[in-house]
Write a protein that holds these residues in place. Sequence first.
Motif, PDB file in Angstrom:
ATOM      1  N   ILE A  93     -51.235  47.972  23.377  1.00 58.36           N
ATOM      2  CA  ILE A  93     -51.057  48.939  22.586  1.00 58.36           C
ATOM      3  C   ILE A  93     -49.667  49.663  22.866  1.00 58.36           C
ATOM      4  O   ILE A  93     -48.958  50.156  21.969  1.00 58.36           O
ATOM      5  CB  ILE A  93     -52.231  50.190  22.946  1.00 58.36           C
ATOM      6  N   LEU A  94     -49.066  49.268  24.141  1.00 57.64           N
ATOM      7  CA  LEU A  94     -47.881  49.831  24.346  1.00 57.64           C
ATOM      8  C   LEU A  94     -46.663  49.051  23.428  1.00 57.64           C
ATOM      9  O   LEU A  94     -45.740  49.623  22.964  1.00 57.64           O
ATOM     10  CB  LEU A  94     -47.560  49.603  25.514  1.00 57.64           C
ATOM     11  N   VAL A  95     -46.894  47.873  23.372  1.00 53.16           N
ATOM     12  CA  VAL A  95     -45.923  46.956  22.332  1.00 53.16           C
ATOM     13  C   VAL A  95     -46.018  47.358  21.099  1.00 53.16           C
ATOM     14  O   VAL A  95     -44.991  47.709  20.374  1.00 53.16           O
ATOM     15  CB  VAL A  95     -46.452  45.621  22.749  1.00 53.16           C
ATOM     16  N   PHE A  96     -47.402  47.548  20.685  1.00 51.02           N
ATOM     17  CA  PHE A  96     -47.418  47.973  19.156  1.00 51.02           C
ATOM     18  C   PHE A  96     -47.071  49.130  18.703  1.00 51.02           C
ATOM     19  O   PHE A  96     -46.250  49.478  17.725  1.00 51.02           O
ATOM     20  CB  PHE A  96     -48.875  47.744  18.894  1.00 51.02           C
ATOM     21  N   LEU A  97     -47.172  49.963  19.727  1.00 46.30           N
ATOM     22  CA  LEU A  97     -46.409  51.738  19.427  1.00 46.30           C
ATOM     23  C   LEU A  97     -45.030  51.537  19.203  1.00 46.30           C
ATOM     24  O   LEU A  97     -44.572  52.389  18.490  1.00 46.30           O
ATOM     25  CB  LEU A  97     -47.234  52.331  20.458  1.00 46.30           C
ATOM     26  N   SER A  98     -44.298  50.722  20.090  1.00 45.14           N
ATOM     27  CA  SER A  98     -42.879  50.485  19.929  1.00 45.14           C
ATOM     28  C   SER A  98     -42.703  50.290  18.531  1.00 45.14           C
ATOM     29  O   SER A  98     -41.607  50.789  18.045  1.00 45.14           O
ATOM     30  CB  SER A  98     -42.465  49.551  20.867  1.00 45.14           C
ATOM     31  N   VAL A  99     -43.411  49.589  17.988  1.00 42.22           N
ATOM     32  CA  VAL A  99     -42.962  49.266  16.355  1.00 42.22           C
ATOM     33  C   VAL A  99     -43.174  50.217  15.420  1.00 42.22           C
ATOM     34  O   VAL A  99     -42.729  50.582  14.618  1.00 42.22           O
ATOM     35  CB  VAL A  99     -44.021  47.930  16.088  1.00 42.22           C
ATOM     36  N   ALA A 100     -44.345  51.146  15.911  1.00 42.20           N
ATOM     37  CA  ALA A 100     -44.404  52.205  15.218  1.00 42.20           C
ATOM     38  C   ALA A 100     -43.642  53.510  15.294  1.00 42.20           C
ATOM     39  O   ALA A 100     -43.231  54.081  14.042  1.00 42.20           O
ATOM     40  CB  ALA A 100     -46.084  52.907  15.446  1.00 42.20           C
ATOM     41  N   VAL A 101     -42.718  53.457  16.262  1.00 46.27           N
ATOM     42  CA  VAL A 101     -41.783  54.308  16.482  1.00 46.27           C
ATOM     43  C   VAL A 101     -40.519  53.817  15.567  1.00 46.27           C
ATOM     44  O   VAL A 101     -39.871  54.957  14.615  1.00 46.27           O
ATOM     45  CB  VAL A 101     -41.186  54.399  17.854  1.00 46.27           C
ATOM     46  N   LEU A 102     -40.161  52.492  15.372  1.00 41.05           N
ATOM     47  CA  LEU A 102     -39.203  52.195  14.559  1.00 41.05           C
ATOM     48  C   LEU A 102     -39.704  52.058  12.987  1.00 41.05           C
ATOM     49  O   LEU A 102     -39.050  52.698  12.182  1.00 41.05           O
ATOM     50  CB  LEU A 102     -39.140  50.496  14.804  1.00 41.05           C
ATOM     51  N   GLY A 103     -41.032  52.144  12.694  1.00 36.92           N
ATOM     52  CA  GLY A 103     -41.485  52.416  11.480  1.00 36.92           C
ATOM     53  C   GLY A 103     -41.076  53.738  11.103  1.00 36.92           C
ATOM     54  O   GLY A 103     -41.020  54.062   9.865  1.00 36.92           O
ATOM     55  N   ALA A 119     -41.143  50.665   5.227  1.00 36.61           N
ATOM     56  CA  ALA A 119     -41.330  51.298   6.393  1.00 36.61           C
ATOM     57  C   ALA A 119     -42.965  51.718   6.672  1.00 36.61           C
ATOM     58  O   ALA A 119     -43.357  51.544   8.022  1.00 36.61           O
ATOM     59  CB  ALA A 119     -40.595  52.712   6.537  1.00 36.61           C
ATOM     60  N   ARG A 120     -43.665  51.659   5.664  1.00 37.05           N
ATOM     61  CA  ARG A 120     -44.992  52.076   5.778  1.00 37.05           C
ATOM     62  C   ARG A 120     -45.775  50.879   6.192  1.00 37.05           C
ATOM     63  O   ARG A 120     -46.911  50.874   6.767  1.00 37.05           O
ATOM     64  CB  ARG A 120     -45.459  52.268   4.236  1.00 37.05           C
ATOM     65  N   VAL A 121     -45.255  49.519   5.750  1.00 38.16           N
ATOM     66  CA  VAL A 121     -45.911  48.305   6.357  1.00 38.16           C
ATOM     67  C   VAL A 121     -45.569  48.298   7.812  1.00 38.16           C
ATOM     68  O   VAL A 121     -46.391  47.976   8.616  1.00 38.16           O
ATOM     69  CB  VAL A 121     -45.217  47.221   5.413  1.00 38.16           C
ATOM     70  N   LEU A 122     -44.215  48.586   8.115  1.00 36.19           N
ATOM     71  CA  LEU A 122     -43.930  48.556   9.550  1.00 36.19           C
ATOM     72  C   LEU A 122     -44.812  49.535  10.321  1.00 36.19           C
ATOM     73  O   LEU A 122     -45.272  49.124  11.675  1.00 36.19           O
ATOM     74  CB  LEU A 122     -42.483  48.962  10.081  1.00 36.19           C
ATOM     75  N   ILE A 123     -45.049  50.686   9.838  1.00 36.44           N
ATOM     76  CA  ILE A 123     -45.766  51.792  10.579  1.00 36.44           C
ATOM     77  C   ILE A 123     -47.233  51.207  10.631  1.00 36.44           C
ATOM     78  O   ILE A 123     -48.041  51.357  11.657  1.00 36.44           O
ATOM     79  CB  ILE A 123     -45.824  53.174   9.731  1.00 36.44           C
ATOM     80  N   GLY A 124     -47.784  50.947   9.654  1.00 40.68           N
ATOM     81  CA  GLY A 124     -49.312  50.233   9.794  1.00 40.68           C
ATOM     82  C   GLY A 124     -49.448  49.133  10.462  1.00 40.68           C
ATOM     83  O   GLY A 124     -50.442  49.059  11.584  1.00 40.68           O
ATOM     84  N   ALA A 125     -48.354  48.093  10.890  1.00 36.98           N
ATOM     85  CA  ALA A 125     -48.620  47.335  11.920  1.00 36.98           C
ATOM     86  C   ALA A 125     -48.263  47.666  13.135  1.00 36.98           C
ATOM     87  O   ALA A 125     -48.970  47.442  14.208  1.00 36.98           O
ATOM     88  CB  ALA A 125     -47.279  46.385  11.404  1.00 36.98           C
ATOM     89  N   GLY A 126     -47.499  48.711  13.237  1.00 39.59           N
ATOM     90  CA  GLY A 126     -47.296  49.215  14.685  1.00 39.59           C
ATOM     91  C   GLY A 126     -48.529  50.243  15.307  1.00 39.59           C
ATOM     92  O   GLY A 126     -48.792  50.156  16.491  1.00 39.59           O
ATOM     93  N   VAL A 127     -49.354  50.854  14.431  1.00 41.35           N
ATOM     94  CA  VAL A 127     -50.457  51.566  14.981  1.00 41.35           C
ATOM     95  C   VAL A 127     -51.668  50.684  14.722  1.00 41.35           C
ATOM     96  O   VAL A 127     -52.785  51.377  14.891  1.00 41.35           O
ATOM     97  CB  VAL A 127     -50.439  52.811  14.199  1.00 41.35           C
ATOM     98  N   SER A 128     -51.598  49.546  14.485  1.00 44.14           N
ATOM     99  CA  SER A 128     -52.786  48.736  14.106  1.00 44.14           C
ATOM    100  C   SER A 128     -53.798  48.451  15.365  1.00 44.14           C
ATOM    101  O   SER A 128     -54.711  48.204  15.442  1.00 44.14           O
ATOM    102  CB  SER A 128     -52.456  47.269  13.592  1.00 44.14           C
ATOM    103  N   ALA A 129     -53.050  48.767  16.553  1.00 46.06           N
ATOM    104  CA  ALA A 129     -53.995  48.711  17.865  1.00 46.06           C
ATOM    105  C   ALA A 129     -54.595  49.839  18.147  1.00 46.06           C
ATOM    106  O   ALA A 129     -55.254  49.993  19.240  1.00 46.06           O
ATOM    107  CB  ALA A 129     -52.965  48.116  19.017  1.00 46.06           C
ATOM    108  N   CYS A 130     -54.419  51.041  17.741  1.00 50.23           N
ATOM    109  CA  CYS A 130     -54.673  52.349  18.023  1.00 50.23           C
ATOM    110  C   CYS A 130     -56.187  52.508  18.063  1.00 50.23           C
ATOM    111  O   CYS A 130     -56.729  53.334  18.983  1.00 50.23           O
ATOM    112  CB  CYS A 130     -54.025  53.484  17.280  1.00 50.23           C
ATOM    113  N   LEU A 131     -57.102  51.876  17.266  1.00 46.47           N
ATOM    114  CA  LEU A 131     -58.448  51.995  17.367  1.00 46.47           C
ATOM    115  C   LEU A 131     -59.159  50.615  18.067  1.00 46.47           C
ATOM    116  O   LEU A 131     -59.864  50.527  18.825  1.00 46.47           O
ATOM    117  CB  LEU A 131     -58.998  51.976  15.962  1.00 46.47           C
ATOM    118  N   MET A 132     -58.548  49.355  17.695  1.00 49.66           N
ATOM    119  CA  MET A 132     -58.927  48.258  18.512  1.00 49.66           C
ATOM    120  C   MET A 132     -58.974  47.912  19.658  1.00 49.66           C
ATOM    121  O   MET A 132     -59.722  47.640  20.532  1.00 49.66           O
ATOM    122  CB  MET A 132     -58.405  47.131  17.717  1.00 49.66           C
TER     123      MET A 132
END
Length: 427
Positions: A93-103, A119-132
């Motif tokens: 989740i820490l790696v993925f949230l870094s992508v969300a910040v960039l998005g 940017a929306r695609v990048l945000i979606g990829a970045g927060v995709s671990a927030c529930l899983m």
Amino acid sequence: MTSATCTATDAHAAEGLLDRRRAIWVFLAFAAAYFLSALLRAITATLAPTLSEELALQARDLGLLAGGYFLGFAATQLPLGRWLDRHGPKKVILVFLSVAVLGCAAFAWAASFNGLLAARVLIGAGVSACLMAPLTGYRRWLSPAMQLRANSWMLMTGSLGMVAATLPVQWLMPHVGWRGLFWLLALGIVLCMLWLAWMVPAWPSRRSASSASQASDAGEAPSGYAAVWRHPYFRKMTLIGFFNYGGMVAIQTLWAGPWLVRVTGQTPVEAATGLFWINLSMLCTFWTWGMVTPTLAQRGVPVDRLIAWGLPLSMAMLAFNILQGEATAWVHWALFCMLSTCASLSQPAVAMAFPSSMAGRALSAYNLVIFAGIFVVQWGIGLLVDGFEALGWSELQAFRGAMAVFLGVCVLSYAVFLAVKAHNRGS
């Protein structure tokens, strides 16, 4: 929460159960990140009038922009599952949230529709671990009954994020603008990353996890997704996850807003107020599920039965809304979404159909199904509305027709759910 509450097949997971105090803090850390991911998911419904005016967006553009989040989200799910099982929730989740910040930064900088979409695609990829990520951890850290509660309360937190994406966003817009909002969201994600790095437990190495798993699973779990896709219970839940659950989220996060504006004639502020109450209703519903599901599980009421009872009511409410047309109010869409939440119970049920060593893959594969459904329904409704209007239908008729198509596929999905006889003893 004690090891006595775990099933025999989860004896290895019992060794890793968290004490109550630690479990609460871990839950809150994950919930904060999921709150922001849900806010980012739903914010396009509130920003739709502003973005449409600035960039001259049509209905299909709004659907694609909102769906871009889910496209990025869905694209990461299969590798995400493997990484969660191998490296654990904390690192992933820490790696993925870094992508969300960039998005978020990219969205704030964007000067065109294509830039916003990327940017929306990048945000979606970045927060995709927030529930899983938390659900994978809960599979190992919490007892089965508490997993149902934690799942519902995570979704409740998501609803809180969607509430924040309505009136609070509308109130902030005159002060910071939509670009400033995304800079604030980027800062919030960074703070969540610090909290998660501090609170979330380390994940056992793959070798030690495999050794523990062998005690109860009689061997190491398969490393790929074939066993997940072939599982009869996973297949039973696939279509209702795609259309019924995914479609509910598509309505909640996008199409309820345009319906209130374009069909019922409300102003953007009135529609944002309606979305606020819809999402607040969802918050209360998920809180209620979290309160009652442990008791229902202890009394032997299976998840399948709750879904079988609830989905017909949600589909009846959708049919009512279609018939109401311009007389539909926010409360009618709130009732549809609330009645549809029974489908959300399928997520922890699918996870409990698999050993905890496969929880990340099972959850991510099912989440891929759900978010692919959200993307298809969000974009599909927009395409149908534009298509029906091109045929000469009025705006009201076009929205009604699009929702009628959606209702039809929901009915077919429910029929398949009833026809498949696979059951999950763990749920």
